[in-house]
Enzyme design. Structure first.
Site, PDB file in Angstrom:
ATOM      1  N   LYS A 107     -20.373 -19.786  13.444  1.00  0.00           N
ATOM      2  CA  LYS A 107     -21.530 -19.448  14.213  1.00  0.00           C
ATOM      3  C   LYS A 107     -22.827 -20.588  13.729  1.00  0.00           C
ATOM      4  O   LYS A 107     -22.819 -20.884  12.454  1.00  0.00           O
ATOM      5  CB  LYS A 107     -22.041 -18.265  13.718  1.00  0.00           C
ATOM      6  CG  LYS A 107     -21.165 -17.057  13.997  1.00  0.00           C
ATOM      7  CD  LYS A 107     -21.970 -15.574  13.295  1.00  0.00           C
ATOM      8  CE  LYS A 107     -21.181 -14.591  13.588  1.00  0.00           C
ATOM      9  NZ  LYS A 107     -19.792 -14.346  12.537  1.00  0.00           N
ATOM     10  N   SER A 137     -18.278  -9.814  11.352  1.00  0.00           N
ATOM     11  CA  SER A 137     -17.259  -9.650  10.830  1.00  0.00           C
ATOM     12  C   SER A 137     -17.417 -10.289   9.453  1.00  0.00           C
ATOM     13  O   SER A 137     -17.974 -11.278   9.126  1.00  0.00           O
ATOM     14  CB  SER A 137     -16.114 -10.348  11.836  1.00  0.00           C
ATOM     15  OG  SER A 137     -16.424 -11.444  11.924  1.00  0.00           O
ATOM     16  N   LYS A 190     -31.385 -16.114  14.683  1.00  0.00           N
ATOM     17  CA  LYS A 190     -31.704 -15.416  13.629  1.00  0.00           C
ATOM     18  C   LYS A 190     -33.252 -15.246  13.689  1.00  0.00           C
ATOM     19  O   LYS A 190     -33.761 -16.002  14.424  1.00  0.00           O
ATOM     20  CB  LYS A 190     -31.512 -16.039  12.224  1.00  0.00           C
ATOM     21  CG  LYS A 190     -29.961 -16.447  11.988  1.00  0.00           C
ATOM     22  CD  LYS A 190     -29.053 -15.121  11.607  1.00  0.00           C
ATOM     23  CE  LYS A 190     -27.798 -15.443  11.307  1.00  0.00           C
ATOM     24  NZ  LYS A 190     -26.987 -16.204  12.471  1.00  0.00           N
TER      25      LYS A 190
END
Length: 360
Positions: A107, A137, A190
């Site tokens: 990511k 995950s 984010k």
């Protein structure tokens, strides 16, 4: 489409080893590539990766230091950090057959070029077919075979479906999509909540403070939803945004202690999703419920775009200054601006406004 039976995972860290286990549980022939020859030999001999202590490596997984052998797979998964992905793919590219799916599993956005991971693959291995695997995950959970759901995206839907079938199992459930960029943005973006969560992790305060953010999200949403039946919703929104600025200022001025982080987590959780009830109520009140779904979608879309732009700008400022101080300052200023912008909102319906205008 050719069979997708052989899987190679590039990167023998915790995440790469976990994904190799995923492919093995799905019944594939798996090769795990380690850059360090000594590490490859040790993992192969002991069937144990120090990055995942106590979780034995599946006996069917071949551990290698040979990139040529790795590149002969039907599917290649890049499991190295985002900022090292370009080098990894560039080294692998000469060994890849044309049309080989190369799945990015990191990511992030590449520093300097601002490229997403699939764009890095396209540039360094143009004869390969890029895809992206992303989702909530954790390597340890995935390696242990605990239930995990992720998203796997490729531009070609048939390929995305085939990759899902090749890697999926009872415990690891990838869901396919063709929205490659959406998956990458979702993984990279984010917001302030993520910053708060990062502080909690950095201070090693455990899951309790993280749980406070989620818990008080629920409490704040419920409380403000109730208050919206009593007070003007524009005043509630102005109060929430202003209080965000106040909370951030208080947090920055207070000593950084476990208590201050717990209080900050609770306060930010309380003030974050609590904007949703009054915002949706104003939309429904002004425009009616006929197009409520579409209009709420626009509201949510703008929220997500703002989150992404904020995350990107925060990263750029951190790279430039080495600190998040300026980012916090911008958050404080935006909270004040948002509070002032909500005060003059006219909550009357369009019909009521037209009626009032006709009487005038």
């Amino acid at each position: 489409m050719r069979p997708l039976n052989r899987v190679c995972v590039i990167g023998a860290g915790a995440w790469g080893t976990a994904l190799a286990g995923v492919a093995a549980r799905a019944g594939r022939k798996v090769t795990l590539y380690a850059r360090d020859a000594t590490a490859a030999a040790t993992i192969s001999a002991t069937r144990d990766n120090p990055r995942l202590p106590g979780i034995p490596l599946d006996r069917g997984i071949v551990v290698t230091h040979d990139l040529a052998a790795a590149g002969s797979a039907d599917i290649v998964v890049i499991a190295v950090p985002a900022q090292h992905s370009r080098a990894a793919v560039a080294a692998l590219a000469p060994h890849l057959s044309r049309g080989t799916p190369v799945i990015a599993s990191a990511k992030g956005i590449e520093h300097g070029t601002r490229r997403f991971m699939t764009e890095v693959i396209e540039e360094t291995a143009p004869h390969a077919v890029p895809a992206i695997l992303s989702g909530p995950s954790f390597a340890d959970d995935v390696a242990r075979g605990l239930p995990t759901a992720v998203t796997l995206a490729a531009k070609d839907e048939a390929l995305a479906v085939a990759l899902v079938h090749a890697l999926g199992s009872a415990a690891f459930r990838p869901y396919h999509t063709t929205d490659v960029r959406g998956v990458e943005i979702g993984g990279a973006a984010k917001n302030v909540l993520a910053i708060a969560a990062g502080i909690v992790v950095g201070k090693q305060l455990g899951a309790s403070a993280l749980a406070l953010i989620g818990l008080f999200n629920i409490a704040g949403t419920f409380l403000v939803g109730h208050c919206g039946t009593i007070y003007p919703k524009r005043f509630l929104l102005a109060f929430i945004y202003a209080m965000r600025s106040v909370v951030i200022v208080a947090f920055l001025l207070a000593p950084l202690t476990p208590l201050s982080v717990y209080l900050f987590s609770a306060a930010i959780g309380m003030l974050w999703l609590s904007t949703v009830p009054p915002t949706n109520a104003i939309v429904a009140q002004v425009f009616g419920v006929r197009y409520f779904g579409m209009l709420s979608g626009f509201v949510f879309l703008s929220h997500q775009v703002g989150s992404f732009l904020g995350a990107w700008l925060g990263g750029k400022l951190f790279d430039a200054t080495g600190s998040y101080d300026l980012v916090w300052g911008i958050c404080i200023a935006l909270g004040i601006i948002a509070a002032l912008a909500n005060l003059p909102i006219d909550e009357r319906s369009l019909e009521a406004r037209r009626t009032a205008a006709g009487r005038a």
